[in-house]
Write a protein that holds these residues in place. Structure first.
Motif, short mmCIF file in Angstrom:
data_model
loop_
_atom_site.label_atom_id
_atom_site.label_comp_id
_atom_site.label_asym_id
_atom_site.label_seq_id
_atom_site.Cartn_x
_atom_site.Cartn_y
_atom_site.Cartn_z
N HIS A 160 0.82 -1.36 0.27
CA HIS A 160 0.08 0.00 -0.17
C HIS A 160 1.07 1.64 -0.05
O HIS A 160 2.34 1.16 0.68
N ASN A 161 0.36 2.62 0.09
CA ASN A 161 1.07 3.14 -0.75
C ASN A 161 1.31 4.40 0.94
O ASN A 161 0.19 5.44 0.96
N HIS A 162 0.45 3.40 2.14
CA HIS A 162 0.22 4.62 3.50
C HIS A 162 0.89 3.72 4.25
O HIS A 162 1.15 2.28 4.05
N SER A 163 1.09 3.93 5.50
CA SER A 163 1.50 3.54 6.72
C SER A 163 0.02 2.82 8.04
O SER A 163 -1.30 3.12 7.82
N ALA A 164 0.78 1.50 8.35
CA ALA A 164 -0.59 1.32 9.11
C ALA A 164 -0.25 1.80 10.52
O ALA A 164 1.14 1.51 11.23
N TYR A 165 -1.32 1.94 12.02
CA TYR A 165 -0.37 2.08 12.86
C TYR A 165 -1.50 2.09 14.58
O TYR A 165 -2.67 1.97 13.97
N ALA A 166 -1.05 2.01 15.35
CA ALA A 166 -1.32 1.84 15.90
C ALA A 166 -0.71 2.34 17.48
O ALA A 166 0.39 2.42 17.70
N MET A 167 -1.18 2.99 18.87
CA MET A 167 -0.89 3.39 19.67
C MET A 167 -1.91 2.75 21.11
O MET A 167 -2.95 3.02 20.93
#
Length: 268
Positions: A253-260
């Motif tokens: 994908h041309n994006h990041s996956a993020y979690a916090m």
């Protein structure tokens, strides 16, 4: 300058009165580089260069703070910076600048000598580390922040594909509010132990085979990463609170996956 001028007092404009009735939350210096020496868990001392941000709170009645004093305080420690001396420097800064609050951030590259998992060949891995010290309302706190690059492999991709699974490089960051001494390497170990695979600076072909297969056998979503790391931190009594973040730089994908996940200090 003649002899008469030399005897005249020099005006302290920063200490003059201000009538706007507006206190300043943080005022100071940013992005000043300074050489430091940081203790290693293995017993050595690592020489590196840190970037410092140093601030104090300014009461409404003062026009300005004395910027030169920040540099004086930094240079007074002669490069010997550890979590303990870092706290001492924070207290000195607040006292010398006659402030009620203060904050010091020190960011530096930190290197760990790692051996490849099969061949045993040694190489250096670099990590970004930040010490954050703060005094607010008489309470002093210390936060150790470490950014750790790792590999994550997608469980969904593995489940639905007949061959292979996509993976990505991930940047996992722990910012841990601590009440006792914690080695930088300890937080690195926590992150690398919960990733699909850790990274090495140098790998031979047998090592590459091991890393590829190890990641495939240990798939992790970005959500899995932050949950597993948070669970480990919850079991450490030296950690009062934390922020755990993971950014996965997706390969398909041309994006990041993020979690916090954040645990405020004092929360069970």
């Amino acid at each position: 300058m003649n002899q008469r001028d030399a005897k005249l007092p020099i005006a302290d404009v920063q200490a003059s009165a201000d009538t706007r009735q507006l206190a300043i939350d943080q005022v100071g210096i940013k992005s000043i580089r300074h050489p430091v020496r940081v203790a290693e868990r293995a017993g050595g001392v690592q020489h590196t260069v840190a970037m410092f941000d140093m601030y104090v709170g300014l009461p409404h009645q003062f026009k300005g703070t004395h910027m030169s004093r920040f540099v004086e305080i930094l240079n007074a420690h002669e490069r010997e910076i550890s979590p303990d001396t870092f706290r001492v420097m924070l207290r000195e800064m607040v006292k010398k600048l006659e402030a009620q609050s203060g904050r010091v951030e020190m960011t530096f590259p930190y290197f760990v000598n790692k051996k490849a998992p099969v061949s045993g060949v040694a190489s250096l891995m670099d990590y970004e580390v930040t010490f954050i010290g703060e005094i607010q309302d008489g309470v002093e706190t210390f936060t150790l922040k470490v950014l750790v690059p790792v590999t994550s492999l997608c469980p969904c991709s593995k489940k639905i594909s007949e061959r292979g699974a996509h993976n990505q490089r991930s940047h996992v960051t722990i910012a841990a509010r601590t009440n006792d001494f914690v080695w930088i390497e300890e937080l690195i170990d926590v992150v690398e132990g919960q990733a699909s695979s850790e990274l090495w600076g140098l790998l031979k072909r047998p090592d590459e085979k091991y890393v590829t297969e190890h990641a495939y056998d240990n798939p992790k979503f970005v959500e899995d990463m932050v949950r597993d790391i948070a669970a480990k931190l919850n079991g450490d009594k030296r950690v009062d609170g934390y922020v755990v973040e993971s950014e996965n730089f997706e390969s398909i994908h041309n994006h990041s996956a993020y979690a916090m996940i954040a645990k405020p200090p004092g929360k069970a």
